[in-house]
Design a protein around this motif. Structure first.
Motif, short mmCIF file in Angstrom:
data_model
loop_
_atom_site.label_atom_id
_atom_site.label_comp_id
_atom_site.label_asym_id
_atom_site.label_seq_id
_atom_site.Cartn_x
_atom_site.Cartn_y
_atom_site.Cartn_z
N SER A 81 56.79 82.67 69.48
CA SER A 81 58.11 82.10 69.26
C SER A 81 58.34 81.83 67.80
CB SER A 81 58.24 80.78 70.04
OG SER A 81 57.39 79.80 69.45
N MET A 82 59.50 81.20 67.51
CA MET A 82 59.77 80.75 66.14
C MET A 82 58.76 79.70 65.69
SD MET A 82 63.18 78.53 67.09
CE MET A 82 63.58 78.06 65.41
N ASN A 83 58.01 79.13 66.60
CA ASN A 83 56.95 78.18 66.23
C ASN A 83 55.87 78.83 65.39
OD1 ASN A 83 58.26 77.38 68.78
ND2 ASN A 83 57.04 75.53 68.54
N ASP A 84 55.57 80.08 65.69
CA ASP A 84 54.55 80.79 64.91
C ASP A 84 55.16 81.86 64.01
OD1 ASP A 84 54.61 83.41 66.52
OD2 ASP A 84 54.10 81.97 68.08
N HIS A 85 56.50 82.00 64.06
CA HIS A 85 57.19 83.01 63.25
C HIS A 85 58.58 82.46 62.91
CE1 HIS A 85 58.06 87.40 62.26
NE2 HIS A 85 59.24 86.81 62.14
N ILE A 86 58.63 81.54 61.93
CA ILE A 86 59.87 80.83 61.63
C ILE A 86 60.73 81.57 60.60
CG2 ILE A 86 58.86 79.47 59.76
CD1 ILE A 86 61.54 78.31 62.30
N ILE A 126 63.59 91.38 69.61
CA ILE A 126 62.35 90.69 69.98
C ILE A 126 62.61 89.19 69.93
CG2 ILE A 126 59.87 90.53 69.58
CD1 ILE A 126 60.89 93.41 69.98
N ALA A 127 62.45 88.52 71.07
CA ALA A 127 62.75 87.09 71.16
C ALA A 127 61.54 86.33 71.68
CB ALA A 127 63.95 86.86 72.07
N GLY A 128 61.51 85.03 71.34
CA GLY A 128 60.39 84.19 71.73
C GLY A 128 60.70 83.27 72.88
N LYS A 129 59.78 82.36 73.15
CA LYS A 129 59.88 81.49 74.30
C LYS A 129 60.34 80.08 73.97
CE LYS A 129 55.88 80.16 76.20
NZ LYS A 129 56.52 80.57 77.43
N ALA A 130 60.65 79.81 72.69
CA ALA A 130 61.18 78.49 72.34
C ALA A 130 62.59 78.34 72.89
CB ALA A 130 61.18 78.29 70.83
N CYS A 131 62.96 77.12 73.23
CA CYS A 131 64.26 76.87 73.85
C CYS A 131 65.34 76.75 72.77
CB CYS A 131 64.19 75.59 74.69
SG CYS A 131 65.60 75.39 75.79
N GLU A 132 65.58 77.86 72.07
CA GLU A 132 66.56 77.94 71.00
C GLU A 132 67.16 79.35 71.01
OE1 GLU A 132 67.74 75.86 68.71
OE2 GLU A 132 66.48 74.13 69.22
#
Length: 419
Positions: A310-315, A342-348
């Protein structure tokens, strides 16, 4: 591409799970050698200082020391990491703006080699803290007002930047006088940095000339002749296939030649020259490995690949609109005919890793490898949504070793207190 430096990506997935930060140690060491080999001049002293904010762990600090570089730290945490790694204190540079009294005291207590003060407030505060038990090397960060062509958020030298003191401000020379007249301070000169991810060679040359002209002004007005110059970093790297790398073999030598010629022209003492590469040492050596969880096509025919990161590891995509390349492991030779986001699992809704990229058809459990994630990924990772930060592995000579372990849920709760 199923291997990095002889190590199978499938093996890494099995051993460490995903998401996973992967570093090619040989590539990092090679980049260090490119800098140390080419940033030399027969008539001037020079040193390469690794800007550790790009990526720092105990193992990384030890690697940098083994390659003969200095280390730039911008916080007590980075200094502490360096100390725990056994990094020589005389080769540590404390940097950063808005330094606290506690940070300066830590630097003085451990006899850190050089402190770069950011402004007149810090200079005055440092002057009250030094004593005759230790004469500290000091530089002042200045702002030459050069507008390097890079993203707004990573420009650092515009006149209203939060960093440094303008070379056009009369208070800057007064601060240099203050530092030069302190008996317990060895004032060396100035530090400046015009931005990050710069791909225009001329920007670096213009930067050096501007600072040397400022040194001439200082000498003429005050009689103070500065002995060192730190020109920061900002050397751009290749993120996408069509990006052009800086030719460091040329730029580094030319930069020193220009400093030598300009110093002689202005009748200045030849300075001890420092630079601070960070991204250019680690970015292209780093990768992030993910597992594809789900595939989704919207009613408007937008295709999503959802990964387990997610954006947590790829901001950086969300923060800077940075662009990246990736591949589906083992499918490089298939037709790249589907446009994916390509999308992550953060709720954003902004949790996007890559906005548009042509790839072969993807399936759940495929491995996705994002390239050039060695700089500002692990170091900017967060716990948003209480997601854990991925582990880090180094790869060298066909072998892998863990240098940062995977966080557990207990790690997430380790600072929590109950009501």
């Amino acid at each position: 591409m199923t291997k990095i430096n002889g190590v199978s990506l499938y093996e890494l997935k099995s051993k460490y799970q995903t998401p996973l930060y992967i570093y090619d140690e040989d590539m990092i060491r090679n980049q260090c050698k490119i800098f140390t080999k080419n940033f030399r001049h027969p008539k001037m002293k020079s040193n390469v200082v690794y800007a550790s904010k790009a990526f720092l762990t105990i193992a990384m600090a030890q690697l940098i020391h083994s390659e003969g570089l200095y280390l730039d730290c911008v916080s007590q945490g980075e200094v502490y990491t360096a100390l725990k790694a056994g990094f020589p204190v005389e080769k540590i540079v404390l940097h950063g703006n808005n330094k606290t009294k506690e940070e300066l005291m830590m630097a003085l207590n451990f006899k850190i080699g050089t402190i770069v003060v950011d402004n007149e407030y810090e200079a005055k505060m440092l002057a009250t803290l030094v004593n005759d038990s230790y004469k500290v090397n000091v530089m002042l960060r200045v702002n030459p007002g050069i507008d390097a062509h890079t993203h707004e958020y990573i420009k650092t030298s515009t006149l209203d930047s939060k960093f440094g003191m303008s070379t056009l401000d009369t208070r800057t020379i007064e601060t240099i006088k203050l530092l030069s007249n302190q008996p317990d301070i060895n004032f060396l000169g100035t530090h400046s940095h015009i931005g990050s991810q710069i791909l225009e060679e001329q920007s670096f040359y213009d930067h050096a000339i501007t600072i040397l002209n400022f040194y001439k002004k200082i000498k003429d007005e005050t009689g103070i002749e500065l002995t060192a110059i730190n020109l920061g970093g900002g050397f751009g790297v290749k993120y996408l296939k069509d990006d052009v790398r800086l030719n460091l073999n040329v730029v580094l030598k030319e930069l020193l030649d220009i400093i030598y010629q300009k110093s002689n022209e202005l009748e200045l003492k030849l300075p001890h020259v420092f630079i601070e590469p960070g991204r250019s040492i680690v970015a292209e050596a780093g990768y992030t490995l993910y597992t594809i969880n789900q595939i989704k096509t919207t009613i408007n025919h937008k295709n999503y690949i959802f990964i387990d990161g997610s954006m947590n590891d790829h901001i950086r995509t969300a923060l800077y609109q940075a662009k990246y390349d990736c591949l589906i492991v083992g499918k490089e030779n298939l037709n790249h005919d589907i446009n994916y986001t390509i999308a992550g699992k953060a709720c954003e809704s902004g949790d996007i890793i890559i906005h548009d990229i042509k790839l072969p058809e993807a399936y759940p459990e495929d491995l996705l490898l994002v390239k050039t994630t060695g700089a500002y990924h692990y170091s900017m990772a967060s716990h948003y949504n209480r997601l854990t930060i991925p582990p880090v592995v180094f790869i060298k000579d066909g072998k892998h070793r863990l240098v940062v372990r995977k966080e557990s849920f207990m790690d997430l709760l380790s600072h929590d207190e109950e009501l």
